[in-house]
Write a protein that holds these residues in place. Structure first.
Motif, short mmCIF file in Angstrom:
data_model
loop_
_atom_site.label_atom_id
_atom_site.label_comp_id
_atom_site.label_asym_id
_atom_site.label_seq_id
_atom_site.Cartn_x
_atom_site.Cartn_y
_atom_site.Cartn_z
N UNK A 185 0.71 -1.30 0.02
CA UNK A 185 0.05 -0.01 0.01
C UNK A 185 0.87 0.98 0.19
N UNK A 186 2.09 1.18 0.51
CA UNK A 186 2.99 2.40 0.46
C UNK A 186 4.12 2.35 -0.29
N UNK A 187 3.88 1.44 -1.28
CA UNK A 187 5.43 1.52 -2.01
C UNK A 187 5.56 2.57 -2.48
N UNK A 188 4.80 3.55 -3.13
CA UNK A 188 5.41 4.81 -3.74
C UNK A 188 5.94 5.78 -2.68
N UNK A 189 5.09 5.83 -1.72
CA UNK A 189 5.47 6.60 -0.53
C UNK A 189 6.89 6.17 -0.17
N UNK A 190 7.03 4.92 0.10
CA UNK A 190 8.20 4.32 0.46
C UNK A 190 9.65 5.02 -0.58
N UNK A 191 9.21 4.58 -1.77
CA UNK A 191 10.29 5.05 -2.91
C UNK A 191 10.44 6.40 -2.75
N UNK A 192 9.60 7.44 -2.53
CA UNK A 192 9.91 8.69 -2.48
C UNK A 192 10.60 9.08 -1.21
N UNK A 193 10.39 8.35 -0.10
CA UNK A 193 11.02 8.86 1.09
C UNK A 193 12.44 8.08 1.11
N UNK A 194 12.52 6.89 0.34
CA UNK A 194 14.19 6.45 0.22
C UNK A 194 14.78 7.45 -0.57
N UNK A 195 14.06 7.79 -1.70
CA UNK A 195 14.86 8.74 -2.34
C UNK A 195 15.23 10.09 -1.73
N UNK A 196 14.24 10.66 -0.76
CA UNK A 196 14.60 11.87 -0.27
C UNK A 196 15.56 11.67 0.85
#
Ligand code: 1GP
Length: 263
Positions: free
Chosen positions: A17-28
């Motif tokens: 469910x939070x795949x995109x959010x996690x991806x963005x947060x990892x990049x940040x």
């Protein structure tokens, strides 16, 4: 078996469910600030949108937002999203201005509340009307406070925003803290698409001081120095939209994406 949502089947929470959010947060976490491109789904063919998205990604943008304050054609929107998805590997995230901004093919949606609207429709009602479609399409909803600073262009007009006076950052801080307490994990400070005045560095700095989440800045950013200043003030995501419509934007976008990283 009945559930609290009546006829709607209760579903297991999807582990991704939070795949995109996690991806963005990892990049940040890695870069501190990333740049994303915003493509208006109106007045662009799916093929042209896909080509543009591929170029934007190649220049270093880490996600493609698709939306528009006046977008009303969901069929056209979904066709644009679908075609973009064939051209990029980055997440494609809906950035809706209304219920008509929900489309099934995207990876995620900024589930945003225009916190400083004068009209409850843009704070919770459109969100309630769109929520079941988001669930039906299994879209990842990323909770976001959306705050308009100054006039806010079309977004301010359509959303009936009572824009934060640019010289009163304290008011933005109050809304940012409210977003924090509401549990909104993303906060977008919006000057408006194609705005002459950007969100001021003082305002970004003060909001950053109080808001502990992903801080997005957009509106009127066209030059690397503006993006770098916003990044240094604490922006995590810089949104570039209007500039993508200008001839030969690639070098500037490349500079912006490179220079905001790890500021
Ligand atoms: C608009 O903040 C975004 O919602 C991007 O603004 O189009 O001015 O880049 P620009």
């Amino acid at each position: 078996m009945s559930s609290s949502t009546g006829s709607i089947q209760h579903r297991q929470v999807c582990p991704q469910l939070r795949q995109v959010e996690s991806k963005l947060k990892d990049l940040i976490a890695k870069h501190h600030t990333i740049c994303v491109g915003l493509i208006d789904s109106e007045n662009i063919s799916p093929a042209v949108a896909a080509k543009l998205a591929a170029t934007v990604e190649k220049c270093g943008a880490k996600a493609i937002l698709v939306g528009g304050s006046t977008a009303i054609d969901q069929i056209e929107l979904d066709a644009v999203v679908r075609q973009i998805k064939t051209a990029v590997t980055s997440p494609v995230i809906l950035f809706p201005g209304n219920v008509t901004g929900v489309a099934p093919s995207a990876d995620a949606i900024f589930f945003s509340s225009l916190m400083n609207s004068d009209n409850p429709y843009f704070i919770t009602e459109a969100q309630a009307l769109g929520a079941l479609a988001i669930r039906k399409y299994n879209l990842e909803a990323i909770p976001m406070g959306y705050i308009i600073v100054g006039g806010g262009g079309a977004a301010g007009f359509i959303g009936r925003a009572r824009g934060i006076p640019p010289n009163k950052p304290g008011l933005a801080v109050m809304y940012a803290l409210a977003a924090q307490y509401f549990g909104m994990r993303f906060l977008y400070l919006e000057a408006g698409s194609g705005a002459d005045g950007k969100v001021s560095i003082e305002l970004i700095t003060k909001v950053r001081h109080i808001y502990d989440g992903v801080l997005i800045i957009g509106g009127g950013i066209k030059a690397p120095e503006d993006a770098v200043a916003a990044a240094k003030a604490g922006a995590n995501i810089i949104v570039i939209g209007t500039m993508l419509e200008s001839e030969g934007f690639e070098n500037t976008l490349r500079d912006i994406c490179k220079s905001v990283s790890s500021q």
